[in-house]
Every structure is written in C-alpha cells, then in structure tokens.
Design an enzyme around this catalytic site. Structure first.
Site, PDB file in Angstrom:
ATOM      1  N   ASP A  89       0.871  -1.179   0.000  1.00 27.58           N
ATOM      2  CA  ASP A  89       0.000   0.000   0.000  1.00 27.58           C
ATOM      3  C   ASP A  89       0.908   1.229   0.000  1.00 27.58           C
ATOM      4  O   ASP A  89       1.543   1.529   1.017  1.00 27.58           O
ATOM      5  CB  ASP A  89      -0.901   0.027   1.241  1.00 27.58           C
ATOM      6  CG  ASP A  89      -2.008  -1.022   1.206  1.00 27.58           C
ATOM      7  OD1 ASP A  89      -1.903  -1.987   0.427  1.00 27.58           O
ATOM      8  OD2 ASP A  89      -2.963  -0.886   1.997  1.00 27.58           O
ATOM      9  N   LYS A 151      -6.825   3.275  -3.086  1.00 29.70           N
ATOM     10  CA  LYS A 151      -7.149   3.282  -1.656  1.00 29.70           C
ATOM     11  C   LYS A 151      -7.390   4.722  -1.215  1.00 29.70           C
ATOM     12  O   LYS A 151      -6.671   5.631  -1.622  1.00 29.70           O
ATOM     13  CB  LYS A 151      -6.001   2.643  -0.884  1.00 29.70           C
ATOM     14  CG  LYS A 151      -6.161   2.616   0.624  1.00 29.70           C
ATOM     15  CD  LYS A 151      -4.980   1.875   1.267  1.00 29.70           C
ATOM     16  CE  LYS A 151      -4.955   2.070   2.776  1.00 29.70           C
ATOM     17  NZ  LYS A 151      -3.777   1.429   3.404  1.00 29.70           N
ATOM     18  N   LYS A 180     -10.100  -0.018  -2.238  1.00 30.69           N
ATOM     19  CA  LYS A 180      -9.909  -0.265  -0.807  1.00 30.69           C
ATOM     20  C   LYS A 180     -10.299   0.989  -0.033  1.00 30.69           C
ATOM     21  O   LYS A 180      -9.813   2.082  -0.314  1.00 30.69           O
ATOM     22  CB  LYS A 180      -8.464  -0.638  -0.496  1.00 30.69           C
ATOM     23  CG  LYS A 180      -8.218  -0.827   1.009  1.00 30.69           C
ATOM     24  CD  LYS A 180      -6.807  -1.318   1.323  1.00 30.69           C
ATOM     25  CE  LYS A 180      -6.554  -1.334   2.825  1.00 30.69           C
ATOM     26  NZ  LYS A 180      -5.195  -1.817   3.172  1.00 30.69           N
TER      27      LYS A 180
END
EC number: 4.1.2.4
Length: 217
Positions: A89, A151, A180
């Site tokens: 991430d 995300k 996400k």
C-alpha cells in the site's frame, strides 16, 4: 455476507511493539482476515509468524506522508517484497500531485509496480487532502498505472473513507481497478455502506470488533 476475507487487519502506529504485532497476527489467523498490514520494518517478522496460514502480508510504503524521494519509495517497496510482502500500500506524492505534476505521480507508481513482480499494489491518494476534481484526476492516474487497487486514505489525515469518494472511484474505474476503503471504519454499518458504494477491501484497526458485531446479526 461475511467481511472477514476483505479485511486488511491493520497496525501502523509508530509505537507498535512486538507484543502488539503478535496480537495482530493471532487475530488475523483466528478470524481469517485477508492480510496483516504493517510498516515495512515488520514484514520479515510477520511473514515468518504467518507461515502455514492463508493470511497475506501487506506493507505500507512511503507512509504516511508520501513526500520522500521516488528512489526511497522504490527501494522500500523492493525491500518489502524481498522480505516476503504479498501486497504493498503506497502513498502518492500529494504535494507533487497538487502542483499538477501528474506525470511524476504516474511514473512513481509505475516504478514501484515494476519492482513488485506479480504482487498486488494499492495506491493511497489521501482523499482528505484533495477536492472532487483532484480525486477524479488522481483516480485516472491510478487507472493508467497498472496498480490493482486504489485506496482512500492513510488514516493519518483529517478524515478517512467516505462513501461519496468510493462512488467517484467506482464511476471512473468500473471493474478495471479494485477499491480499498480505509481510515475511520469503526463499525459494521460503516463497512456495509462502503461496500454498497463499491469498496471490496477494507483497512481497519477495528476489525475484530466489526466481525464480532457481524457475528451477532
């Protein structure tokens, strides 16, 4: 619906100790979470402790500000992969993005993706620091980058995942890039609303409480 296998069980605070990380790992195994998400220095340790389980190792890169050099981020990503990370991430360089240096941001994501092989990359755009046009522009950059996920947030800024931001992602990305949601997901209702909007992975430090709430329904 069970959310367990959509949750990245997350511990990213600076003061996390071995005892805290061990607890995170044990909970992820017990509840069948998708991954354990940690700072990159923990990857090798977590990978060893998760051996034999289906739980993945997720590492953050350039976290939480995204403001370090591109080379530093690429190196951190490669090291995390070498240490056993299954997913990364990463945080984009938000200042450069806001300066309209979109090519820089796209190039950085692509360079990180290059060193990851077939591992999964999630790109954090930090929606709290962007206006609606910025969110759309950043989403389009992620769409071009080859990353598997976009995300919302680090959880370290002014706000976290918002339903309206997920809806913007979904409108632009369709099913080409997964979504996400992370930051501020405190209960089952939050997760359900974000799921309805299009999120299919969730980053939260409240995962155990949420799945226990789910079990009561």
């Amino acid at each position: 619906m069970k959310f367990n296998n959509m949750i990245d069980h997350t511990l990213l605070k600076a003061e996390a100790t071995t005892k805290d990380v061990d607890k995170l790992i044990a909970e992820a195994k017990e509840y069948g979470f998708k991954s354990v998400c940690v700072n990159s220095s923990w990857v090798k340790y977590v990978k060893e402790k998760l051996k034999g389980s289906d739980v993945l190792v997720c590492a953050v890169v350039g976290f939480p500000l995204g403001a370090m050099s591109m080379q530093a981020k690429v190196f951190e990503a490669k090291l995390a992969i070498d240490h056993g990370a299954d997913e990364i991430d990463m945080v984009i360089n938000i200042g450069r993005f806001r300066d309209d240096q979109h090519d820089y941001v796209l190039n950085e994501i692509k360079k990180i993706k290059e060193v990851m092989g077939n591992k999964v990359l999630k790109v954090i755009i930090e929606t709290a620091l962007l206006d609606k046009k910025g969110i759309k522009d950043a989403t389009n950059i992620v769409l071009q980058s080859g990353a598997e996920f976009i995300k919302t947030s680090t959880g370290f800024s002014y706000s976290g995942a918002q339903v309206e931001d997920i809806e913007v992602f979904k409108e632009i990305l369709g099913d080409k890039v997964a979504i996400k949601a992370s930051g501020g997901i405190k209960n089952l209702n939050d997760m359900k609303n974000l799921y309805k909007a299009g999120a299919r992975r969730f980053g939260t430090s409240a995962a155990v409480a949420i799945v226990k709430e789910q079990g009561k329904q």
